[in-house]
Design an enzyme around this catalytic site. Sequence first.
Site, PDB file in Angstrom:
ATOM      1  N   PHE A 131       0.861  -1.182   0.000  1.00 27.28           N
ATOM      2  CA  PHE A 131       0.000   0.000   0.000  1.00 27.28           C
ATOM      3  C   PHE A 131       0.895   1.229   0.000  1.00 27.28           C
ATOM      4  CE2 PHE A 131      -4.639   0.499   1.339  1.00 27.28           C
ATOM      5  CZ  PHE A 131      -5.083  -0.534   0.542  1.00 27.28           C
ATOM      6  N   GLN A 252      -8.651  14.167   3.930  1.00 28.80           N
ATOM      7  CA  GLN A 252      -7.933  13.421   2.888  1.00 28.80           C
ATOM      8  C   GLN A 252      -8.729  13.307   1.588  1.00 28.80           C
ATOM      9  OE1 GLN A 252      -6.952   8.939   3.180  1.00 28.80           O
ATOM     10  NE2 GLN A 252      -4.997   9.993   3.286  1.00 28.80           N
ATOM     11  N   HIS A 254      -8.765  11.139  -1.687  1.00 27.74           N
ATOM     12  CA  HIS A 254      -8.196   9.891  -2.210  1.00 27.74           C
ATOM     13  C   HIS A 254      -7.931  10.089  -3.695  1.00 27.74           C
ATOM     14  CE1 HIS A 254      -7.608   5.701  -3.181  1.00 27.74           C
ATOM     15  NE2 HIS A 254      -7.685   5.395  -1.896  1.00 27.74           N
ATOM     16  N   LEU A 264     -15.018   4.654  -4.501  1.00 30.90           N
ATOM     17  CA  LEU A 264     -13.587   4.447  -4.305  1.00 30.90           C
ATOM     18  C   LEU A 264     -13.044   3.267  -5.112  1.00 30.90           C
ATOM     19  CD1 LEU A 264     -11.124   5.281  -2.517  1.00 30.90           C
ATOM     20  CD2 LEU A 264     -11.684   3.280  -1.173  1.00 30.90           C
ATOM     21  N   GLU A 267      -6.588   1.744  -3.096  1.00 32.42           N
ATOM     22  CA  GLU A 267      -5.146   1.810  -3.317  1.00 32.42           C
ATOM     23  C   GLU A 267      -4.573   0.408  -3.564  1.00 32.42           C
ATOM     24  OE1 GLU A 267      -3.413   4.883  -0.864  1.00 32.42           O
ATOM     25  OE2 GLU A 267      -2.095   3.344  -0.074  1.00 32.42           O
ATOM     26  N   ARG A 298      -1.034   9.327  -0.146  1.00 32.37           N
ATOM     27  CA  ARG A 298      -2.238   9.769  -0.873  1.00 32.37           C
ATOM     28  C   ARG A 298      -2.258  11.257  -1.191  1.00 32.37           C
ATOM     29  NH1 ARG A 298      -6.807   6.122   2.166  1.00 32.37           N
ATOM     30  NH2 ARG A 298      -6.062   4.209   1.213  1.00 32.37           N
ATOM     31  N   HIS A 365     -12.341  11.798   1.039  1.00 33.31           N
ATOM     32  CA  HIS A 365     -12.363  10.411   1.496  1.00 33.31           C
ATOM     33  C   HIS A 365     -12.355  10.245   3.009  1.00 33.31           C
ATOM     34  CE1 HIS A 365     -11.613   6.143   1.358  1.00 33.31           C
ATOM     35  NE2 HIS A 365     -10.430   6.256   1.918  1.00 33.31           N
ATOM     36  N   ARG A 410      -3.487  10.474   6.456  1.00 31.06           N
ATOM     37  CA  ARG A 410      -3.559   9.069   6.895  1.00 31.06           C
ATOM     38  C   ARG A 410      -2.999   8.142   5.821  1.00 31.06           C
ATOM     39  NH1 ARG A 410      -7.035   4.704   5.905  1.00 31.06           N
ATOM     40  NH2 ARG A 410      -8.648   5.883   4.821  1.00 31.06           N
TER      41      ARG A 410
HETATM   42  C1  FAD Z   1     -15.021   3.358   0.421  1.00 32.21           C
HETATM   43  C2  FAD Z   1     -14.073   3.311   1.588  1.00 32.21           C
HETATM   44  C3  FAD Z   1     -13.041   2.391   1.604  1.00 32.21           C
HETATM   45  C4  FAD Z   1     -12.148   2.353   2.677  1.00 32.21           C
HETATM   46  N1  FAD Z   1     -11.130   1.425   2.665  1.00 32.21           N
HETATM   47  C5  FAD Z   1     -10.302   1.352   3.734  1.00 32.21           C
HETATM   48  C6  FAD Z   1      -9.286   0.351   3.790  1.00 32.21           C
HETATM   49  O1  FAD Z   1      -9.151  -0.490   2.906  1.00 32.21           O
HETATM   50  N2  FAD Z   1      -8.466   0.329   4.861  1.00 32.21           N
HETATM   51  C7  FAD Z   1      -8.589   1.221   5.900  1.00 32.21           C
HETATM   52  O2  FAD Z   1      -7.816   1.146   6.846  1.00 32.21           O
HETATM   53  N3  FAD Z   1      -9.564   2.166   5.872  1.00 32.21           N
HETATM   54  C8  FAD Z   1     -10.420   2.244   4.826  1.00 32.21           C
HETATM   55  N4  FAD Z   1     -11.408   3.197   4.815  1.00 32.21           N
HETATM   56  C9  FAD Z   1     -11.622   4.010   6.008  1.00 32.21           C
HETATM   57  C10 FAD Z   1     -12.318   3.187   7.094  1.00 32.21           C
HETATM   58  O3  FAD Z   1     -13.169   2.253   6.504  1.00 32.21           O
HETATM   59  C11 FAD Z   1     -13.133   4.062   8.033  1.00 32.21           C
HETATM   60  O4  FAD Z   1     -12.358   5.133   8.505  1.00 32.21           O
HETATM   61  C12 FAD Z   1     -13.608   3.253   9.238  1.00 32.21           C
HETATM   62  O5  FAD Z   1     -14.222   2.060   8.822  1.00 32.21           O
HETATM   63  C13 FAD Z   1     -14.545   4.050  10.114  1.00 32.21           C
HETATM   64  O6  FAD Z   1     -15.058   3.208  11.119  1.00 32.21           O
HETATM   65  P1  FAD Z   1     -15.888   3.799  12.323  1.00 32.21           P
HETATM   66  O7  FAD Z   1     -16.207   2.663  13.217  1.00 32.21           O
HETATM   67  O8  FAD Z   1     -15.175   4.952  12.900  1.00 32.21           O
HETATM   68  O9  FAD Z   1     -17.221   4.390  11.661  1.00 32.21           O
HETATM   69  P2  FAD Z   1     -18.287   3.801  10.624  1.00 32.21           P
HETATM   70  O10 FAD Z   1     -17.973   2.448  10.150  1.00 32.21           O
HETATM   71  O11 FAD Z   1     -18.499   4.875   9.632  1.00 32.21           O
HETATM   72  O12 FAD Z   1     -19.594   3.664  11.537  1.00 32.21           O
HETATM   73  C14 FAD Z   1     -20.271   4.783  12.061  1.00 32.21           C
HETATM   74  C15 FAD Z   1     -21.462   4.292  12.863  1.00 32.21           C
HETATM   75  O13 FAD Z   1     -22.061   5.393  13.524  1.00 32.21           O
HETATM   76  C16 FAD Z   1     -23.457   5.321  13.401  1.00 32.21           C
HETATM   77  N5  FAD Z   1     -23.976   6.680  13.531  1.00 32.21           N
HETATM   78  C17 FAD Z   1     -23.513   7.810  12.953  1.00 32.21           C
HETATM   79  N6  FAD Z   1     -24.252   8.871  13.338  1.00 32.21           N
HETATM   80  C18 FAD Z   1     -25.190   8.402  14.184  1.00 32.21           C
HETATM   81  C19 FAD Z   1     -26.255   8.990  14.914  1.00 32.21           C
HETATM   82  N7  FAD Z   1     -26.518  10.299  14.861  1.00 32.21           N
HETATM   83  N8  FAD Z   1     -27.025   8.194  15.673  1.00 32.21           N
HETATM   84  C20 FAD Z   1     -26.815   6.861  15.736  1.00 32.21           C
HETATM   85  N9  FAD Z   1     -25.812   6.246  15.060  1.00 32.21           N
HETATM   86  C21 FAD Z   1     -25.016   7.018  14.301  1.00 32.21           C
HETATM   87  C22 FAD Z   1     -23.688   4.678  12.048  1.00 32.21           C
HETATM   88  O14 FAD Z   1     -24.965   4.098  12.001  1.00 32.21           O
HETATM   89  C23 FAD Z   1     -22.563   3.641  12.041  1.00 32.21           C
HETATM   90  O15 FAD Z   1     -22.997   2.492  12.726  1.00 32.21           O
HETATM   91  C24 FAD Z   1     -12.302   3.255   3.747  1.00 32.21           C
HETATM   92  C25 FAD Z   1     -13.342   4.171   3.735  1.00 32.21           C
HETATM   93  C26 FAD Z   1     -14.205   4.215   2.657  1.00 32.21           C
HETATM   94  C27 FAD Z   1     -15.287   5.270   2.666  1.00 32.21           C
END
Ligand code: FAD
Length: 599
Positions: A131, A252, A254, A264, A267, A298, A365, A410
């Site tokens: 990566f 960021q 992407h 997306l 990478e 990135r 991103h 990141r």
């Molecule tokens: C397309 C894409 C591909 C990616 N690929 C990678 C990768 O390969 N490797 C890597 O390291 N990172 C990657 N990332 C980044 C990474 O996936 C995210 O930063 C990470 O998964 C975020 O996890 P989280 O638990 O913080 O939040 P999320 O998984 O976004 O979950 C947020 C949660 O909060 C809840 N929520 C939000 N607001 C409220 C509210 N007001 N009331 C109740 N619930 C709420 C939602 O329902 C959800 O359950 C990628 C991101 C994207 C967008």
Amino acid sequence: MDVACCDSGGNKMNLTKRKFDCLVIGAGGGGLRAALQLSQADASVGVVSKVFPTRSHTVAAQGGINAALANVLPDNWHWHMYDTIKGSDYLGDQDAIEYMCRAASNTVIELEHSGVPFSRLENGRIYQRAFGGQSQNFGGDQAARTCAAADRTGHAILHTLYQQNIHARTHFFDEYFALDLVKDEEGYILGAVAIEIETGIPLLIEAKTTLIATGGAGQLFYNNTNARINTGDGMAMALRAGIPMEDMEFFQFHPTGIAGKGMLISEGVRGEGGYLVNGEGERFMERYAPHAKDLASRDVVSRSIAIELKEGRGCGPDKDHVLLKVDHLDADIIKKRLPGIRDLSMTFAGVDPINAPIPVCPTAHYTMGGIPTNRHGQVVVPEHQGAEEPVPGLYAAGECACVSVHGANRLGGNSLLDIVVFGRAAGNHIIEYLKENRYHRPIAEESVDYALSRLARWDKKGDGESVDSIKTDLKKTMDKYCGVFRQEDVLKEGVEKVLAIEERLQHARLKDHSKIFNTARIEALELENLMDLAVATVCSALERKESRGAHSRIDYPERDDKNWLKHSLYFKEGRRLEYKPVHIKPLTVDSFPPKPRVY
Ligand SMILES: Cc1cc2nc3c(=O)[nH]c(=O)nc-3n(C[C@H](O)[C@H](O)[C@H](O)COP(=O)(O)OP(=O)(O)OC[C@H]3O[C@@H](n4cnc5c(N)ncnc54)[C@H](O)[C@@H]3O)c2cc1C
């Protein structure tokens, strides 16, 4: 149990109340990892999520999760630490980065043992791909550090964590929307008010500890790779509770979103050997990053594409994108390692990458900034004379938090790692906190009024400007005034535009249909959250007069460690900015002092 409160007409009504040791807001990887730690320790945990847990944005993570397992090439957590610090453009806190990189291997093995179906090498070990920004031996040859389950790693992790939580009897409030935190006069956080989306009925969730894990705010921008739910609700809740946002100027972009669509293209595609070409068929990254080429960090690749487009070397009739070539790779590799990418590309770009290159351009991103926390997940705010104090009872983990392990930029594969490492750490710290704080503190009736008044505001129907058109304007404004390249006069105009949109939102009303659907109300509440964060982002960007990581100022093209090696803290009240020092000292090893960043 019920508590008295007022409805939109000011009449007293009863609010249903539930009690937990810990309330987790958000069921992505960060929230679920913390909840699992707590449930397994027999704490009572309530998890609130506005979508069904396995629809959280973590499910969309493609490429993988970093850990120096050394399964494919030699590796070591110390090299991972160096790459992360360099990737952060030296703004990351080195103690937190050391903690994360040291914990990475055990974290991934723990995930494997919980059931994550990682892709395998011939010898049975976990498959790892190259990566961006990864090196061996502190800046030497390319490393292969990203553990992958094909190109659906987030899906595999999220489903596994959800199933483990069901097994551990975590209590879920699916499709509940958290409105605001509940706080007492001494500053303790005592839970939150949420509404059931289907019925619109509010609920007070009382908790000894509250963990915000609501993910990022990619919906701030029109062109983005994020799910529609990524509206930064938890960050805005914290802002409204008086907590500042850290480093919001660092967003960021992407390099490879599908041109014109935003989805997306991981990478991991470049990690498998894909590369970028411009309209002249030139492999231009060789000019910008002679050593790492397409696998530079990135921010570097996004800026290089933006320059190619600006100088007229784009592809297509409008010269508005570049091409990502993978058609030279073996079709079997694409089918086996990148099946999801192939699907996305065929569906949204109409291109099968086995036969033709994918049109891509830089797309918003990842939110590097967020709620300031320490490495135990405690939310910390500046107190007297610069010292930091935890906000009692409040934790944050995942993309909504700023620990800060990503600093100004990141590295790919480090976010999935961040959410599981710090979700787990926050769970552990909460267990200790609960031993000392065994009882629920009393909640005054008025402490829920603020949250309910926000809800009531959207009950009044009218024919005001539509929430949707205001949202579109806000996102387009952010794209235009706060994008990959920034400068003083453009940012100043951006601040004015965003504040004018904020003013319009004050007067907006939901359309005067006979029935207002809760989803319309939710979208309005989400827009209020985005609004607060947009102001935080443009104001923080205007003030930072240097270029560092993802924050690239045309008028201040150099990084300025003398004046700007510090984190910003934006306060909603008075739209004020403060700064705090970067932790340069790691926990046990020597620090990596800032030096020029070349790839
Ligand atoms: C397309 C894409 C591909 C990616 N690929 C990678 C990768 O390969 N490797 C890597 O390291 N990172 C990657 N990332 C980044 C990474 O996936 C995210 O930063 C990470 O998964 C975020 O996890 P989280 O638990 O913080 O939040 P999320 O998984 O976004 O979950 C947020 C949660 O909060 C809840 N929520 C939000 N607001 C409220 C509210 N007001 N009331 C109740 N619930 C709420 C939602 O329902 C959800 O359950 C990628 C991101 C994207 C967008």
